[in-house]
Design a protein around this motif. Structure first.
Motif, PDB file in Angstrom:
ATOM      1  N   VAL A  18       0.844  -1.200   0.000  1.00  0.00           N
ATOM      2  CA  VAL A  18       0.000   0.000   0.000  1.00  0.00           C
ATOM      3  C   VAL A  18       0.875   1.245   0.000  1.00  0.00           C
ATOM      4  O   VAL A  18       2.019   1.231   0.465  1.00  0.00           O
ATOM      5  CB  VAL A  18      -0.946   0.046   1.221  1.00  0.00           C
ATOM      6  N   ASP A  19       0.308   2.325  -0.507  1.00  0.00           N
ATOM      7  CA  ASP A  19       0.920   3.646  -0.422  1.00  0.00           C
ATOM      8  C   ASP A  19       0.125   4.446   0.598  1.00  0.00           C
ATOM      9  O   ASP A  19      -1.108   4.518   0.504  1.00  0.00           O
ATOM     10  CB  ASP A  19       0.880   4.357  -1.778  1.00  0.00           C
ATOM     11  N   GLY A  23      -2.580   9.203   9.015  1.00  0.00           N
ATOM     12  CA  GLY A  23      -3.764  10.038   8.877  1.00  0.00           C
ATOM     13  C   GLY A  23      -4.435   9.939   7.530  1.00  0.00           C
ATOM     14  O   GLY A  23      -5.500  10.530   7.325  1.00  0.00           O
ATOM     15  N   ALA A  24      -3.826   9.183   6.595  1.00  0.00           N
ATOM     16  CA  ALA A  24      -4.400   9.054   5.255  1.00  0.00           C
ATOM     17  C   ALA A  24      -4.937   7.639   5.035  1.00  0.00           C
ATOM     18  O   ALA A  24      -4.564   6.698   5.736  1.00  0.00           O
ATOM     19  CB  ALA A  24      -3.341   9.373   4.193  1.00  0.00           C
ATOM     20  N   HIS A  25      -5.820   7.516   4.069  1.00  0.00           N
ATOM     21  CA  HIS A  25      -6.329   6.220   3.663  1.00  0.00           C
ATOM     22  C   HIS A  25      -5.206   5.457   2.959  1.00  0.00           C
ATOM     23  O   HIS A  25      -4.627   5.947   1.990  1.00  0.00           O
ATOM     24  CB  HIS A  25      -7.507   6.418   2.696  1.00  0.00           C
ATOM     25  N   PRO A  26      -4.830   4.263   3.443  1.00  0.00           N
ATOM     26  CA  PRO A  26      -3.784   3.493   2.759  1.00  0.00           C
ATOM     27  C   PRO A  26      -4.349   2.875   1.468  1.00  0.00           C
ATOM     28  O   PRO A  26      -5.269   2.061   1.514  1.00  0.00           O
ATOM     29  CB  PRO A  26      -3.406   2.414   3.778  1.00  0.00           C
ATOM     30  N   TRP A  27      -3.786   3.270   0.337  1.00  0.00           N
ATOM     31  CA  TRP A  27      -4.314   2.817  -0.953  1.00  0.00           C
ATOM     32  C   TRP A  27      -3.532   1.619  -1.472  1.00  0.00           C
ATOM     33  O   TRP A  27      -2.311   1.680  -1.596  1.00  0.00           O
ATOM     34  CB  TRP A  27      -4.268   3.947  -1.981  1.00  0.00           C
ATOM     35  N   PRO A  28      -4.208   0.512  -1.774  1.00  0.00           N
ATOM     36  CA  PRO A  28      -3.514  -0.683  -2.265  1.00  0.00           C
ATOM     37  C   PRO A  28      -2.809  -0.412  -3.596  1.00  0.00           C
ATOM     38  O   PRO A  28      -3.392   0.173  -4.510  1.00  0.00           O
ATOM     39  CB  PRO A  28      -4.644  -1.701  -2.446  1.00  0.00           C
ATOM     40  N   ALA A  29      -1.552  -0.838  -3.672  1.00  0.00           N
ATOM     41  CA  ALA A  29      -0.778  -0.710  -4.907  1.00  0.00           C
ATOM     42  C   ALA A  29      -0.558  -2.066  -5.553  1.00  0.00           C
ATOM     43  O   ALA A  29      -0.368  -2.162  -6.770  1.00  0.00           O
ATOM     44  CB  ALA A  29       0.576  -0.054  -4.614  1.00  0.00           C
ATOM     45  N   HIS A  30      -0.595  -3.115  -4.741  1.00  0.00           N
ATOM     46  CA  HIS A  30      -0.345  -4.460  -5.272  1.00  0.00           C
ATOM     47  C   HIS A  30      -0.840  -5.485  -4.265  1.00  0.00           C
ATOM     48  O   HIS A  30      -0.743  -5.275  -3.047  1.00  0.00           O
ATOM     49  CB  HIS A  30       1.150  -4.658  -5.532  1.00  0.00           C
ATOM     50  N   SER A  31      -1.364  -6.586  -4.768  1.00  0.00           N
ATOM     51  CA  SER A  31      -1.804  -7.675  -3.905  1.00  0.00           C
ATOM     52  C   SER A  31      -1.584  -8.994  -4.623  1.00  0.00           C
ATOM     53  O   SER A  31      -1.936  -9.135  -5.796  1.00  0.00           O
ATOM     54  CB  SER A  31      -3.288  -7.510  -3.543  1.00  0.00           C
ATOM     55  N   GLU A  32      -0.974  -9.935  -3.936  1.00  0.00           N
ATOM     56  CA  GLU A  32      -0.812 -11.274  -4.507  1.00  0.00           C
ATOM     57  C   GLU A  32      -0.816 -12.288  -3.373  1.00  0.00           C
ATOM     58  O   GLU A  32      -0.405 -11.996  -2.257  1.00  0.00           O
ATOM     59  CB  GLU A  32       0.484 -11.397  -5.310  1.00  0.00           C
ATOM     60  N   LYS A  33      -1.317 -13.457  -3.663  1.00  0.00           N
ATOM     61  CA  LYS A  33      -1.365 -14.470  -2.617  1.00  0.00           C
ATOM     62  C   LYS A  33      -1.208 -15.870  -3.206  1.00  0.00           C
ATOM     63  O   LYS A  33      -1.491 -16.111  -4.385  1.00  0.00           O
ATOM     64  CB  LYS A  33      -2.668 -14.379  -1.820  1.00  0.00           C
ATOM     65  N   VAL A  34      -0.740 -16.760  -2.351  1.00  0.00           N
ATOM     66  CA  VAL A  34      -0.572 -18.163  -2.694  1.00  0.00           C
ATOM     67  C   VAL A  34      -1.369 -18.977  -1.680  1.00  0.00           C
ATOM     68  O   VAL A  34      -1.247 -18.758  -0.465  1.00  0.00           O
ATOM     69  CB  VAL A  34       0.905 -18.585  -2.639  1.00  0.00           C
ATOM     70  N   VAL A  35      -2.201 -19.884  -2.161  1.00  0.00           N
ATOM     71  CA  VAL A  35      -3.001 -20.731  -1.278  1.00  0.00           C
ATOM     72  C   VAL A  35      -2.149 -21.920  -0.835  1.00  0.00           C
ATOM     73  O   VAL A  35      -1.755 -22.743  -1.662  1.00  0.00           O
ATOM     74  CB  VAL A  35      -4.285 -21.222  -1.976  1.00  0.00           C
ATOM     75  N   LEU A  36      -1.865 -21.997   0.462  1.00  0.00           N
ATOM     76  CA  LEU A  36      -1.073 -23.107   1.008  1.00  0.00           C
ATOM     77  C   LEU A  36      -1.875 -23.993   1.951  1.00  0.00           C
ATOM     78  O   LEU A  36      -1.552 -25.151   2.139  1.00  0.00           O
ATOM     79  CB  LEU A  36       0.149 -22.566   1.767  1.00  0.00           C
TER      80      LEU A  36
END
Length: 314
Positions: A18-19, A23-36
């Motif tokens: 996130v960026d 005091g600011a809304h954290p804005w997602p920049a990238h998301s990735e996941k692996v199901v284990l």
């Protein structure tokens, strides 16, 4: 600044970047996941299997490489129930550190509940009054209640959907028959027994707004008629007790291996849906909750917000 959170959960290893700033809304920049599904890779002795540890090391290494490629300023890495409960947790954590360079902090169950509560409080704001926050993970159930950003009560119970699917319902992702009515009833009784003393604590604190987070609750809400993910982050979503009972009434007759065919159900968690629904129903019934508002923020966002607070005060 750009923050990365690496969440080693009971179902997935999830990297969220996130960026944001204090005091600011954290804005997602990238998301990735692996199901284990690490919660399902604990052996009879409670130790994470060698195959599970191998998969974890690989997933963490890939996440670190991705974070470096995204110019993350600060990477916060933590593990929850599956690693926390593993009898060989120390060995696994040392191996991850030595082979990937990533030090995984292990969150306690109550800390999970507190971080999730913080995220929900920031999402809904002070106007929500006293909050009740419920979160069903793969290995544990977290519950918290209070008026401030730090809850008055924060507890964790071994009622995760993945754990119960394996240990109590005896099902796996490819199961072709639903569990018997007797087994499901036994699970409900087990959940009730663990919830009873906690329900008293939470009720004494009280709440004006009951809230649910986690993928399990989002899937159940979708099956009960809530807006799909395509409606966006800001769409209001709610799970009613009546709707949940209807969902539970029909999914208990569907083989776990076929639940992924339902709209809004994740293929990686489909076989855990029944256990999650039983726990959700028990929570709502024992706490006498008629509805739960669904919050899109949960543990990862809570960790990010806490880190931003720490950086601002340093």
């Amino acid at each position: 600044m750009r923050l990365g959170v690496l969440d080693v959960g009971s179902n997935t290893v999830h990297l969220l970047v996130v960026d944001g700033h204090h005091g600011a809304h954290p804005w997602p920049a990238h998301s990735e996941k692996v199901v284990l599904r690490l919660a399902e890779q604990l052996g009879p002795d409670g130790a994470l299997t060698e195959a599970g540890a191998d998969s974890l090391v690989k997933a963490v290494s890939m996440a670190r490489t991705a974070a470096e490629g995204l110019d993350v300023d600060d990477l916060i890495a933590f593990a929850t129930s599956a690693v926390r409960d593993a009898t060989n947790a120390g060995e696994v954590l040392a191996r991850v550190r030595d082979e990937t360079g990533v030090r995984l902090a292990v969150l306690s169950g109550p800390d999970e509940a507190r971080m999730t509560f913080l995220a929900v409080r920031r999402w809904f704001g002070w106007s929500a009054g006293r909050l009740l926050v419920t979160d069903i993970g793969g290995g544990s159930l977290e519950l918290a209640a209070g008026i401030d950003e730090d809850p008055d009560v924060a507890v964790s119970l071994p009622l995760g959907a993945g754990r119960l699917s394996r240990e109590r319902l005896g099902i796996d992702p490819a199961a072709t028959r639903p569990p018997s009515a007797e087994v499901v009833d036994e699970l409900r009784e087990y959940a009730d027994a663990l919830l009873d003393p906690v329900a008293k604590q939470l009720t004494e604190v009280g709440w004006e707004r009951p809230v649910a987070t986690s993928k399990t609750f989002r899937m159940l809400a979708r099956l009960a008629g809530a807006a799909p993910s395509g409606a966006g982050l800001w769409a209001r979503r709610r799970l009613t007790r009546t709707g949940l009972r209807q969902v539970l009434g029909f999914i208990r007759h569907i083989p776990p291996g076929q639940l992924h065919e339902l709209e809004g159900v994740s293929s990686g968690r489909a076989h855990q849906l029944l256990a999650g629904a039983v726990v959700a129903e028990a929570v709502m019934r024992r706490l006498d909750v008629d509805h739960l508002d669904i919050c899109p923020w949960a543990l990862r966002e809570g960790v990010i917000l806490r880190r931003l607070d720490q950086l601002a005060s340093s």
